[in-house]
Design a protein around this motif. Structure first.
Motif, PDB file in Angstrom:
ATOM      1  N   LYS A 148      23.385 164.408  70.149  1.00 54.10           N
ATOM      2  CA  LYS A 148      23.603 163.195  69.336  1.00 54.10           C
ATOM      3  C   LYS A 148      22.643 163.172  68.158  1.00 54.10           C
ATOM      4  N   VAL A 149      21.350 163.393  68.450  1.00 52.76           N
ATOM      5  CA  VAL A 149      20.332 163.344  67.404  1.00 52.76           C
ATOM      6  C   VAL A 149      20.575 164.466  66.391  1.00 52.76           C
ATOM      7  N   TYR A 150      20.829 165.666  66.911  1.00 45.44           N
ATOM      8  CA  TYR A 150      21.046 166.843  66.057  1.00 45.44           C
ATOM      9  C   TYR A 150      22.223 166.620  65.112  1.00 45.44           C
ATOM     10  N   LYS A 151      23.358 166.197  65.667  1.00 41.62           N
ATOM     11  CA  LYS A 151      24.564 166.017  64.836  1.00 41.62           C
ATOM     12  C   LYS A 151      24.368 164.904  63.813  1.00 41.62           C
ATOM     13  N   THR A 152      23.694 163.833  64.227  1.00 44.95           N
ATOM     14  CA  THR A 152      23.430 162.725  63.298  1.00 44.95           C
ATOM     15  C   THR A 152      22.550 163.195  62.145  1.00 44.95           C
ATOM     16  N   MET A 153      21.473 163.917  62.474  1.00 47.48           N
ATOM     17  CA  MET A 153      20.561 164.391  61.430  1.00 47.48           C
ATOM     18  C   MET A 153      21.249 165.405  60.529  1.00 47.48           C
ATOM     19  N   LYS A 154      22.068 166.252  61.126  1.00 52.67           N
ATOM     20  CA  LYS A 154      22.760 167.275  60.346  1.00 52.67           C
ATOM     21  C   LYS A 154      23.731 166.630  59.357  1.00 52.67           C
ATOM     22  N   SER A 155      24.423 165.573  59.790  1.00 53.71           N
ATOM     23  CA  SER A 155      25.382 164.925  58.893  1.00 53.71           C
ATOM     24  C   SER A 155      24.679 164.079  57.830  1.00 53.71           C
ATOM     25  N   ASP A 183      21.703 165.296  53.585  1.00 52.80           N
ATOM     26  CA  ASP A 183      21.534 165.089  52.150  1.00 52.80           C
ATOM     27  C   ASP A 183      20.844 163.767  51.841  1.00 52.80           C
ATOM     28  N   ASP A 184      20.951 162.811  52.781  1.00 55.47           N
ATOM     29  CA  ASP A 184      20.269 161.528  52.581  1.00 55.47           C
ATOM     30  C   ASP A 184      18.828 161.663  53.053  1.00 55.47           C
ATOM     31  N   SER A 185      18.373 160.650  53.774  1.00 53.49           N
ATOM     32  CA  SER A 185      16.977 160.627  54.204  1.00 53.49           C
ATOM     33  C   SER A 185      16.786 161.385  55.510  1.00 53.49           C
ATOM     34  N   GLY A 186      17.870 161.668  56.219  1.00 53.06           N
ATOM     35  CA  GLY A 186      17.740 162.266  57.538  1.00 53.06           C
ATOM     36  C   GLY A 186      17.284 161.244  58.576  1.00 53.06           C
ATOM     37  N   ALA A 187      17.275 159.962  58.188  1.00 53.59           N
ATOM     38  CA  ALA A 187      16.813 158.915  59.102  1.00 53.59           C
ATOM     39  C   ALA A 187      17.824 158.719  60.229  1.00 53.59           C
ATOM     40  N   LEU A 188      17.305 158.348  61.379  1.00 56.22           N
ATOM     41  CA  LEU A 188      18.166 158.093  62.523  1.00 56.22           C
ATOM     42  C   LEU A 188      18.469 156.609  62.630  1.00 56.22           C
ATOM     43  N   ARG A 237      18.197 178.281  56.791  1.00 58.52           N
ATOM     44  CA  ARG A 237      17.628 179.506  56.209  1.00 58.52           C
ATOM     45  C   ARG A 237      18.208 180.746  56.874  1.00 58.52           C
ATOM     46  N   VAL A 238      18.401 180.691  58.189  1.00 60.58           N
ATOM     47  CA  VAL A 238      18.882 181.874  58.917  1.00 60.58           C
ATOM     48  C   VAL A 238      20.384 182.077  58.722  1.00 60.58           C
ATOM     49  N   TYR A 239      21.150 181.005  58.892  1.00 60.51           N
ATOM     50  CA  TYR A 239      22.602 181.143  58.935  1.00 60.51           C
ATOM     51  C   TYR A 239      23.280 180.654  57.667  1.00 60.51           C
ATOM     52  N   GLY A 240      22.511 180.123  56.727  1.00 64.49           N
ATOM     53  CA  GLY A 240      23.119 179.534  55.528  1.00 64.49           C
ATOM     54  C   GLY A 240      23.616 178.142  55.855  1.00 64.49           C
ATOM     55  N   SER A 241      23.768 177.293  54.861  1.00 68.64           N
ATOM     56  CA  SER A 241      24.143 175.891  55.120  1.00 68.64           C
ATOM     57  C   SER A 241      25.545 175.795  55.698  1.00 68.64           C
TER      58      SER A 241
END
Length: 101
Positions: free
Chosen positions: A54-61, A64-69, A97-101
């Motif tokens: 949940k946290v990962y997907k939210t931060m990933k989406s 581009d913004d603040s990355g705030a949860l 960095r490893v897999y590209g955006s």
């Protein structure tokens, strides 16, 4: 006794010690891919798979913004486990960095 001495001394490079069990690697060591894996593993351990995702997907989406949860997710993570959110942020940057955006 010259021959015996020559044969008895084995250069270190030819007989390395077996590698020790892998430990969590300090910053700046190991490959980026290993770093990603250790960050992900740690986050899954701390949060459990469901909350981690949940946290990962939210931060990933939100990248581009603040990355705030959102507050409801922060409540689920709780103050004790808040530092892991920074690790997940690093994980996302590492994967980019490893897999590209």
């Amino acid at each position: 006794g010259e021959e015996r001495e020559r044969g008895a001394v084995v250069p270190f490079e030819l007989a390395p010690a077996p590698p020790p069990e892998p430990e969590p690697e300090p910053e700046g060591q190991g490959t980026l891919r290993e770093r990603c894996e250790s960050l992900r593993f740690k986050a899954e351990e701390v949060l459990g798979m469901d909350l981690f995702l949940k946290v990962y997907k939210t931060m990933k989406s939100n990248e581009d913004d603040s990355g705030a949860l959102p507050a409801f997710l922060l409540d689920q993570v709780g103050a004790q486990r808040l530092p892991i959110v920074r690790d997940i942020n690093q994980l996302i940057a590492c994967e980019d960095r490893v897999y590209g955006s």
